[in-house]
Design a protein around this motif. Structure first.
Motif, PDB file in Angstrom:
ATOM      1  N   ALA A   1       0.840  -1.051   0.075  1.00 11.26           N
ATOM      2  CA  ALA A   1       0.007  -0.211   0.032  1.00 11.26           C
ATOM      3  C   ALA A   1       0.904   1.334  -0.068  1.00 11.26           C
ATOM      4  N   GLY A   2       1.920   1.182   0.815  1.00 10.53           N
ATOM      5  CA  GLY A   2       2.699   2.259   0.788  1.00 10.53           C
ATOM      6  C   GLY A   2       3.607   2.626  -0.444  1.00 10.53           C
ATOM      7  N   ARG A   3       3.993   1.608  -0.954  1.00 14.38           N
ATOM      8  CA  ARG A   3       4.717   1.567  -2.366  1.00 14.38           C
ATOM      9  C   ARG A   3       3.882   2.231  -3.507  1.00 14.38           C
ATOM     10  N   ALA A   4       2.332   1.714  -3.401  1.00 14.12           N
ATOM     11  CA  ALA A   4       1.330   2.152  -4.198  1.00 14.12           C
ATOM     12  C   ALA A   4       1.043   3.837  -4.387  1.00 14.12           C
ATOM     13  N   VAL A   5       1.242   4.207  -2.953  1.00  8.30           N
ATOM     14  CA  VAL A   5       1.046   5.697  -2.859  1.00  8.30           C
ATOM     15  C   VAL A   5       2.374   6.397  -3.319  1.00  8.30           C
ATOM     16  N   GLU A   6       3.449   5.831  -3.189  1.00 10.79           N
ATOM     17  CA  GLU A   6       4.794   6.494  -3.489  1.00 10.79           C
ATOM     18  C   GLU A   6       4.763   6.486  -5.134  1.00 10.79           C
ATOM     19  N   LEU A   7       4.415   5.526  -5.756  1.00 14.25           N
ATOM     20  CA  LEU A   7       4.452   5.585  -7.098  1.00 14.25           C
ATOM     21  C   LEU A   7       3.394   6.414  -7.829  1.00 14.25           C
ATOM     22  N   LEU A   8       2.169   6.617  -7.159  1.00 11.63           N
ATOM     23  CA  LEU A   8       1.304   7.530  -7.667  1.00 11.63           C
ATOM     24  C   LEU A   8       1.616   8.925  -7.568  1.00 11.63           C
ATOM     25  N   ALA A   9       2.338   9.291  -6.265  1.00 10.92           N
ATOM     26  CA  ALA A   9       2.726  10.657  -6.104  1.00 10.92           C
ATOM     27  C   ALA A   9       3.896  10.770  -7.195  1.00 10.92           C
ATOM     28  N   GLY A  10       4.799   9.830  -7.459  1.00  7.38           N
ATOM     29  CA  GLY A  10       5.811  10.127  -8.426  1.00  7.38           C
ATOM     30  C   GLY A  10       5.425  10.452  -9.770  1.00  7.38           C
ATOM     31  N   ALA A  11       4.179   9.894 -10.028  1.00  9.15           N
ATOM     32  CA  ALA A  11       3.587  10.043 -11.464  1.00  9.15           C
ATOM     33  C   ALA A  11       2.611  11.365 -11.447  1.00  9.15           C
ATOM     34  N   GLY A  12       2.777  12.355 -10.268  1.00  7.42           N
ATOM     35  CA  GLY A  12       1.991  13.458 -10.561  1.00  7.42           C
ATOM     36  C   GLY A  12       0.285  13.362  -9.972  1.00  7.42           C
ATOM     37  N   VAL A  13       0.213  12.368  -9.384  1.00  7.73           N
ATOM     38  CA  VAL A  13      -1.262  12.213  -8.653  1.00  7.73           C
ATOM     39  C   VAL A  13      -1.169  13.078  -7.634  1.00  7.73           C
ATOM     40  N   THR A  14      -2.278  14.068  -7.566  1.00  7.96           N
ATOM     41  CA  THR A  14      -2.464  14.719  -6.056  1.00  7.96           C
ATOM     42  C   THR A  14      -3.292  13.909  -5.314  1.00  7.96           C
ATOM     43  N   ASP A  15      -3.228  14.009  -3.835  1.00 14.67           N
ATOM     44  CA  ASP A  15      -3.757  13.229  -2.712  1.00 14.67           C
ATOM     45  C   ASP A  15      -3.694  11.730  -3.021  1.00 14.67           C
ATOM     46  N   PRO A  16      -2.637  11.263  -2.971  1.00 19.02           N
ATOM     47  CA  PRO A  16      -2.492   9.983  -3.523  1.00 19.02           C
ATOM     48  C   PRO A  16      -2.946   9.091  -2.836  1.00 19.02           C
ATOM     49  N   VAL A  17      -2.933   9.327  -1.106  1.00 18.98           N
ATOM     50  CA  VAL A  17      -3.527   8.209  -0.527  1.00 18.98           C
ATOM     51  C   VAL A  17      -5.064   8.174  -0.825  1.00 18.98           C
ATOM     52  N   GLN A  18      -5.740   9.214  -0.947  1.00 21.56           N
ATOM     53  CA  GLN A  18      -7.121   9.129  -1.429  1.00 21.56           C
ATOM     54  C   GLN A  18      -7.291   8.576  -2.772  1.00 21.56           C
ATOM     55  N   ARG A  19      -6.375   8.948  -3.725  1.00 21.98           N
ATOM     56  CA  ARG A  19      -6.646   8.268  -5.148  1.00 21.98           C
ATOM     57  C   ARG A  19      -6.489   6.721  -4.846  1.00 21.98           C
ATOM     58  N   ALA A  20      -5.577   6.410  -4.127  1.00 23.05           N
ATOM     59  CA  ALA A  20      -5.094   4.673  -4.314  1.00 23.05           C
ATOM     60  C   ALA A  20      -6.336   4.058  -3.527  1.00 23.05           C
ATOM     61  N   ALA A  21      -7.257   4.690  -2.902  1.00 20.12           N
ATOM     62  CA  ALA A  21      -8.510   4.180  -2.219  1.00 20.12           C
ATOM     63  C   ALA A  21      -9.576   3.858  -3.272  1.00 20.12           C
ATOM     64  N   ALA A  22      -9.310   4.863  -4.424  1.00 18.41           N
ATOM     65  CA  ALA A  22     -10.697   4.943  -5.294  1.00 18.41           C
ATOM     66  C   ALA A  22     -10.443   3.889  -6.599  1.00 18.41           C
ATOM     67  N   TYR A  23     -11.851   3.542  -7.266  1.00 18.88           N
ATOM     68  CA  TYR A  23     -11.788   2.922  -8.281  1.00 18.88           C
ATOM     69  C   TYR A  23     -11.620   3.934  -9.378  1.00 18.88           C
ATOM     70  N   PRO A  24     -11.177   3.056 -10.613  1.00 19.17           N
ATOM     71  CA  PRO A  24     -11.232   3.762 -11.814  1.00 19.17           C
ATOM     72  C   PRO A  24     -12.062   4.953 -12.404  1.00 19.17           C
ATOM     73  N   HIS A  25     -13.295   4.304 -12.044  1.00 16.97           N
ATOM     74  CA  HIS A  25     -14.319   5.338 -12.644  1.00 16.97           C
ATOM     75  C   HIS A  25     -14.669   6.753 -11.692  1.00 16.97           C
ATOM     76  N   GLU A  26     -14.117   6.665 -10.486  1.00 18.50           N
ATOM     77  CA  GLU A  26     -14.041   7.835  -9.610  1.00 18.50           C
ATOM     78  C   GLU A  26     -12.875   8.770 -10.111  1.00 18.50           C
ATOM     79  N   LEU A  27     -11.908   8.462 -11.126  1.00 12.52           N
ATOM     80  CA  LEU A  27     -10.969   9.441 -11.214  1.00 12.52           C
ATOM     81  C   LEU A  27     -11.382  10.010 -12.563  1.00 12.52           C
TER      82      LEU A  27
END
Length: 525
Positions: free
Chosen positions: A126-152
């Motif tokens: 879970a922590g690695r996923a958040v790091e990767l999302l942040a590195g890809a420019g995703v804002t609020d990566p903790v919240q986005r990691a918990a979301a489903y694709p249709h919510e983005l």
């Protein structure tokens, strides 16, 4: 050598017992730490080429000659390829909607590769996923990691794909239009990040793009493809500043430039067609309430174009869905021809659906995968009982010609079409009923510059001849400047600047608008 391709030939059945060569004798190499861009129009074979490298060709395609080596290992062997994917070669596909599992949270999908290759254990995933999302420019990566694709938004989904592609620390990253769905500021951040990784780790980068300015800025070497063949190759500076092949010169001439494009001028008076007043929309994402649109107001006259620009996630697509009566506003009003579409039903609603047509950002998710291209284009005519079978066939052919879609492709299904070809099908379908208003959400983001120029010219001509109005959503400011009479700039769900396009994009007052303009990649000299 990270990737070596020699004399590769790939064929598709032509539907008449013969075959068509999509890739015709391609040879290329990519070295460690090298950045190579492949450019060319949709259908030139770019995506088919990288699909072959990854073992992702559609069943109807056949490799009939040549070899593909990844780190010296045969990528045509499925057993070898199973070990190479992820750890040796990562992939960022063009289409986020069809490459993310709709039933699995984003963070779980991002962590799947590292877990499969035992780079992290279950507790650290879970922590690695958040790091990767942040590195890809995703804002609020903790919240986005918990979301489903249709919510983005489409842009956030694309950034999640970038995180997945880099998740197992590959030797080679293949990116098929990796920033086509992203606004210029995020595009710059993503490409800067990829450059840092290439410099720091020796990662090789092979990317497909129709944005020649991006290729000029970011690639060491450029390969130009046309009709399945390489027509020109060399350093980015040589190919894009002093092209030798006529086709390369055509691509460069067709590429829009922000600082030389001129906004259209409105001629004559026209009545108010569409208005929005204090639109607001909230969603629940990951158990929290998020405001996607806050207090957006604008108006659009008949026969005019309103451009909406802003970064991915700024609320542009949510506004579009409210205009189309697909997402109900939390508060505020929409009026089309003086009527709130959320208060009507029956015959009046049917007329509204006919007069207001969409072109969505992601054609793969808006075209029935069981339909041929011809059936998809004809669908509005069938639903509305327009014309007989012969008339519908003639209209489909006419629309295919208008949007630059070869009639030979009309019998193909979506998985047999490139991203640009699918988008042309979607545009043709939207025009079938001759609507008064078309809401276009990133309609040219997947198209090469030649087709993009034709589509822009087509939209202009249709507006002149038919008086159709457009709401045109795009992160390509040069295209917006060519098409839009007025523009609104959105950031964090709000309008930060609005007015005539020439004024807003020529002499911006808002700091955010200036930031967007500064991030636009510069075309080749």
């Amino acid at each position: 050598m990270v990737l070596s391709i020699e004399n590769l030939v790939i064929e598709f059945p032509d539907g008449r017992g013969g075959s068509v060569r999509a890739v015709d004798g391609i040879s290329l190499q990519v070295r460690r730490g090298e950045r190579v861009a492949i450019v060319g129009e949709s259908g030139s074979g770019k995506s088919t080429l990288v699909s072959a490298v990854l073992g992702l060709l559609v069943p109807s395609a056949r490799i009939v000659g040549g070899e593909i080596l990844l780190m010296g290992r045969d990528a045509r062997d499925p057993r070898e390829l199973d070990q190479l994917r992820g750890r040796v070669v990562g992939y960022v596909p063009q289409d986020p909607q069809s490459n993310l599992d709709p039933l699995i949270r984003i963070g779980v999908q991002v962590a799947e590769g590292p877990r499969a290759h035992r780079l992290v254990d279950r507790g650290g995933a879970a922590g690695r996923a958040v790091e990767l999302l942040a590195g890809a420019g995703v804002t609020d990566p903790v919240q986005r990691a918990a979301a489903y694709p249709h919510e983005l938004s489409g842009g956030l989904r694309q950034r999640a794909l970038i995180a997945i592609g880099l998740s197992s620390q590959p030797e080679l990253l293949i990116a098929d239009e990796p920033t086509s769905a992203l606004d210029v500021t995020v595009q710059k951040g993503i490409l800067d990040r990829l450059e840092q990784m290439v410099s720091a780790s020796g990662l090789a980068l092979l990317f497909i793009t129709h944005d020649l300015a991006v290729a000029a800025e970011r690639a060491d070497r450029v390969i130009v493809m046309r009709e399945g063949r390489i027509v020109e190759t060399g350093s980015a500076g040589e190919v894009l500043s002093a092209p030798q092949h006529e086709y390369t010169r055509e691509l460069l001439a067709a590429a829009p430039a922000l600082h030389t494009a001129s906004a259209p001028e409105a001629s004559g008076e026209s009545e108010l067609l569409l208005s929005a007043q204090d639109l607001r929309r909230t969603f629940r994402v990951g158990g929290r309430e998020t405001t996607a649109v806050e207090g957006v107001s604008f108006h659009l006259n008949a026969g005019r174009t309103l451009g909406i620009v802003g970064e991915s996630g700024s609320g542009k697509s949510t506004v579009a869905r409210m205009l189309l009566r697909l997402t109900e506003p939390t508060s505020g009003t929409v009026r089309f021809d003086g009527v709130d579409p959320w208060t009507i039903g029956g015959h009046r609603l049917r007329n509204f659906r006919r007069e207001v047509q969409p072109v969505f950002q992601d054609p793969a998710s808006s075209i029935n995968p069981s339909f041929t291209a011809a059936r998809a284009i004809a669908d509005p005519l069938l639903i509305n009982g327009d014309q007989d079978a012969r008339g519908r066939r003639a209209r489909v052919n006419e629309l295919a010609d208008l949007v630059g879609l070869s009639r030979d492709l009309l019998g193909r299904h979506p998985d047999e079409l490139s991203g640009g070809q699918k988008q042309r099908v979607a545009i043709a379908r939207a025009l079938a009923l001759q609507p008064r208003l078309v809401v276009l959400d990133e309609p040219v983001s997947a198209l090469d510059v030649l087709v993009q120029a034709r589509i822009v010219d087509l939209l202009k001509r249709l507006q002149r001849e038919l008086g159709v109005a457009y709401v045109f959503i795009s992160h390509d400011l040069a295209v917006v400047r060519q098409l839009a009479h007025n523009v609104i700039v959105m950031h964090d769900g709000r309008v930060v600047e609005s007015g005539p396009t020439g004024e807003v994009l020529g002499s911006p007052k808002a700091e955010y608008t200036r930031l967007l303009l500064d991030a636009v990649p510069r075309p080749a000299a």
